[in-house]
Design a protein around this motif. Structure first.
Motif, PDB file in Angstrom:
ATOM      1  N   LYS A  92       0.815  -1.223   0.000  1.00  0.00           N
ATOM      2  CA  LYS A  92       0.000   0.000   0.000  1.00  0.00           C
ATOM      3  C   LYS A  92       0.844   1.266   0.000  1.00  0.00           C
ATOM      4  CE  LYS A  92      -3.452   0.713   2.749  1.00  0.00           C
ATOM      5  NZ  LYS A  92      -4.654   1.143   2.030  1.00  0.00           N
TER       6      LYS A  92
ATOM      7  N   SER B 141      -8.098  -0.691   3.649  1.00  0.00           N
ATOM      8  CA  SER B 141      -8.697  -0.586   2.314  1.00  0.00           C
ATOM      9  C   SER B 141      -7.647  -0.953   1.253  1.00  0.00           C
ATOM     10  CB  SER B 141      -9.243   0.814   2.095  1.00  0.00           C
ATOM     11  OG  SER B 141      -8.267   1.782   2.414  1.00  0.00           O
TER      12      SER B 141
ATOM     13  N   ASN C 146      -6.223  -0.096  -1.459  1.00  0.00           N
ATOM     14  CA  ASN C 146      -5.763   0.944  -2.391  1.00  0.00           C
ATOM     15  C   ASN C 146      -4.369   1.368  -1.971  1.00  0.00           C
ATOM     16  OD1 ASN C 146      -7.736   2.068  -0.165  1.00  0.00           O
ATOM     17  ND2 ASN C 146      -6.158   3.623  -0.476  1.00  0.00           N
TER      18      ASN C 146
ATOM     19  N   SER D 263     -10.499   4.861  -1.992  1.00  0.00           N
ATOM     20  CA  SER D 263     -10.762   3.470  -1.609  1.00  0.00           C
ATOM     21  C   SER D 263     -11.491   2.729  -2.739  1.00  0.00           C
ATOM     22  CB  SER D 263     -11.615   3.421  -0.348  1.00  0.00           C
ATOM     23  OG  SER D 263     -10.940   4.021   0.727  1.00  0.00           O
TER      24      SER D 263
ATOM     25  N   HIS E 219      -5.906  11.799   2.435  1.00  0.00           N
ATOM     26  CA  HIS E 219      -6.546  10.515   2.263  1.00  0.00           C
ATOM     27  C   HIS E 219      -7.600  10.578   1.171  1.00  0.00           C
ATOM     28  CE1 HIS E 219      -6.175   7.339   5.507  1.00  0.00           C
ATOM     29  NE2 HIS E 219      -6.674   6.685   4.486  1.00  0.00           N
TER      30      HIS E 219
HETATM   31 MG    MG Z   1      -7.979   3.373   3.857  1.00  0.00          MG
END
Ligand code: MG
Ligand code: AMP
Length: 324
Positions: free
Chosen positions: A52, A140, A142, A148, A229
Motif C-alpha cells: 500500500k 482498504s 488501495n 478506496s 486521504h
Molecule cells: Mg484506507
C-alpha cells in the motif's frame, strides 16, 4: 501479475489457504474492498504496508468472523459488548485495549497497546474469515492516500502485481469505510472516523459521542487521521454552485445547467445511501477525464452525509508537496 477470481466457494477456499500461508488477498466487505493478511504473521503484515505504501505509524483494522473470535485479542467492557451486540456484523470498528497475551503482530497495531477490530457483514468476508480461523488485518485495498476501492477493478488499478489475489464479489453495498469508535479510555466514547454506521444509531446504544480529539495537548488518538486521504490526482473544489468549462462536476440532487468536461451525479434524488454507494467510483471516473479540477456540489453533513463530507474534505486537502 495478481490473480483475480470470482468469490465463489472454490475461490473463497483458495483465498483462505493463501491467507493462512502468509499471502495478501483483497476481498469485498460491505464497506469497501479490504487488503487482507493474517494478523499473527509479521512478515505478511510487513508486505501489506509495503504493497500500500502505508506509513508504519498507521495501524490496521483486524477483521474476524464473530465477536467471540475478537475477544481473544481485544479486551471488551460493557459498552463494547453492547455495541458489538447491536451492530456486528456491520460497518463499525471498535478501538479496544489489546490483550497482552495475544499473538498479534506488533506491526499490525503500529506498536500501540490498543487494537482496532471489526466483524464485517458481507457474506464473502464472513465465509473467508470463518475459513481462515484467525484475525485478518484488512486496510482498504488501495495505495495509501488514494481513493478506496468499491470494485475488484479498482483494486487491480492500484495494486496489480503487488498482491497475490483479488476475490471479485462485485460492487460493495455501502461504499464508505466503517465508523471507527475509540472505547480504549474508560468512560469515553470517541468518534475517530465517521463512516457507514451513523452517529445517531450509535448514540441510541451509548450516550452521545465525544468529538474527535484534536484539541491542543491531547494525544492523537488515530494516527491515520493525520494523513491526506481518499484523494484523486485531480484537485477538488468543494461546495461548488457553478462549474467552469475546464472542470468536471460531481453533483448531488437536481443538477445545475453545466458545460463541464464531464458530469456524474452522486444521487439525483439526493439520497445519501445512494451517494455513498457511488462516491468512490465516480471520483475515480472523473479523475480520468483530464479536467483541471473536480467541482463538488454541497452535501448535507447529517446521517451518512457526515462520512461523505469527511472524505471529500480530506480528499480536497492540499497535498503536502504543493503546500505554500
Ligand atoms: Mg484506507
Ligand atoms: P483504513 O486504513 O481505511 O483501514 O483505516 C483504519 C483507521 O483506523 C485508520 O484511521 C487508523 O489510524 C485507525 N486505527 C487502527 N487501529 C487503531 C488504533 N489502535 N487506535 C486508533 N486508531 C486506529
Amino acid at each position: 501479475m495478481t490473480a483475480c477470481r470470482p468469490a465463489d466457494p472454490a475461490g473463497i477456499a483458495h483465498a483462505a489457504r493463501l491467507l493462512r500461508q502468509g499471502g495478501l488477498v483483497a476481498f469485498p466487505t460491505e464497506t469497501v474492498y479490504g487488503l487482507g493478511a493474517l494478523a499473527t504473521d509479521d512478515a505478511a503484515i510487513a508486505r501489506v504496508f509495503e504493497a500500500k505504501g502505508r506509513p508504519a505509524v498507521n495501524p490496521l483494522i483486524l477483521h474476524v468472523a464473530t465477536t467471540a473470535a475478537s475477544r481473544e485479542f481485544a479486551a471488551f467492557d460493557d459498552r463494547a459488548e453492547a455495541l458489538a451486540a447491536a451492530f456486528w456484523p456491520g460497518p463499525l470498528t471498535l478501538i479496544l485495549p489489546l490483550r497482552q497475551a495475544a499473538a498479534i503482530s506488533p506491526r499490525a497495531v503500529a506498536g500501540l497497546d490498543t487494537v482496532a477490530v471489526r466483524v464485517p457483514g458481507h457474506a464473502v468476508a464472513q465465509s473467508l474469515l470463518a475459513q481462515v480461523g484467525g484475525p485478518v488485518a484488512a486496510p482498504s485495498a488501495n495505495r495509501s492516500g488514494r481513493v478506496s476501492p468499491t470494485t475488484a477493478a479498482h483494486v487491480l488499478a492500484d495494486l496489480d502485481g503487488r498482491i497475490d489475489l483479488v476475490l471479485d464479489g462485485g460492487p460493495v453495498q455501502i461504499g464508505v469505510e466503517s465508523t471507527v469508535l475509540d472505547l480504549s479510555r474508560p468512560g469515553r466514547v470517541g468518534l475517530l472516523r465517521p463512516g457507514g454506521l451513523t452517529r445517531a444509531a450509535i448514540a441510541a446504544v451509548t450516550r452521545p459521542l465525544d468529538e474527535p480529539s484534536s484539541s491542543p495537548g491531547e494525544p492523537v488518538r488515530s494516527p491515520g487521521l493525520l494523513l491526506r486521504h481518499y484523494a484523486p490526482r485531480t484537485a477538488l473544489r468543494l461546495e461548488a454552485t457553478d462549474v467552469a468549462p475546464d472542470e468536471a462536476l460531481l453533483a448531488f440532487g437536481p443538477m445545475p445547467p453545466t458545460g463541464a468536461v464531464a458530469t456524474r451525479n452522486l444521487s439525483a434524488k439526493a439520497d445519501l445511501a445512494e451517494a455513498a454507494h457511488n462516491l468512490y467510483a465516480m471520483l475515480r471516473e472523473l479523475d480520468a477525464v483530464g479536467a483541471r479540477r473536480i467541482a463538488v456540489m454541497e452535501l448535507p453533513a447529517t446521517g451518512l452525509g457526515e462520512a461523505l463530507v469527511d472524505r471529500l474534505r480530506r480528499a480536497a486537502e492540499t497535498p503536502p508537496d504543493t503546500a505554500p
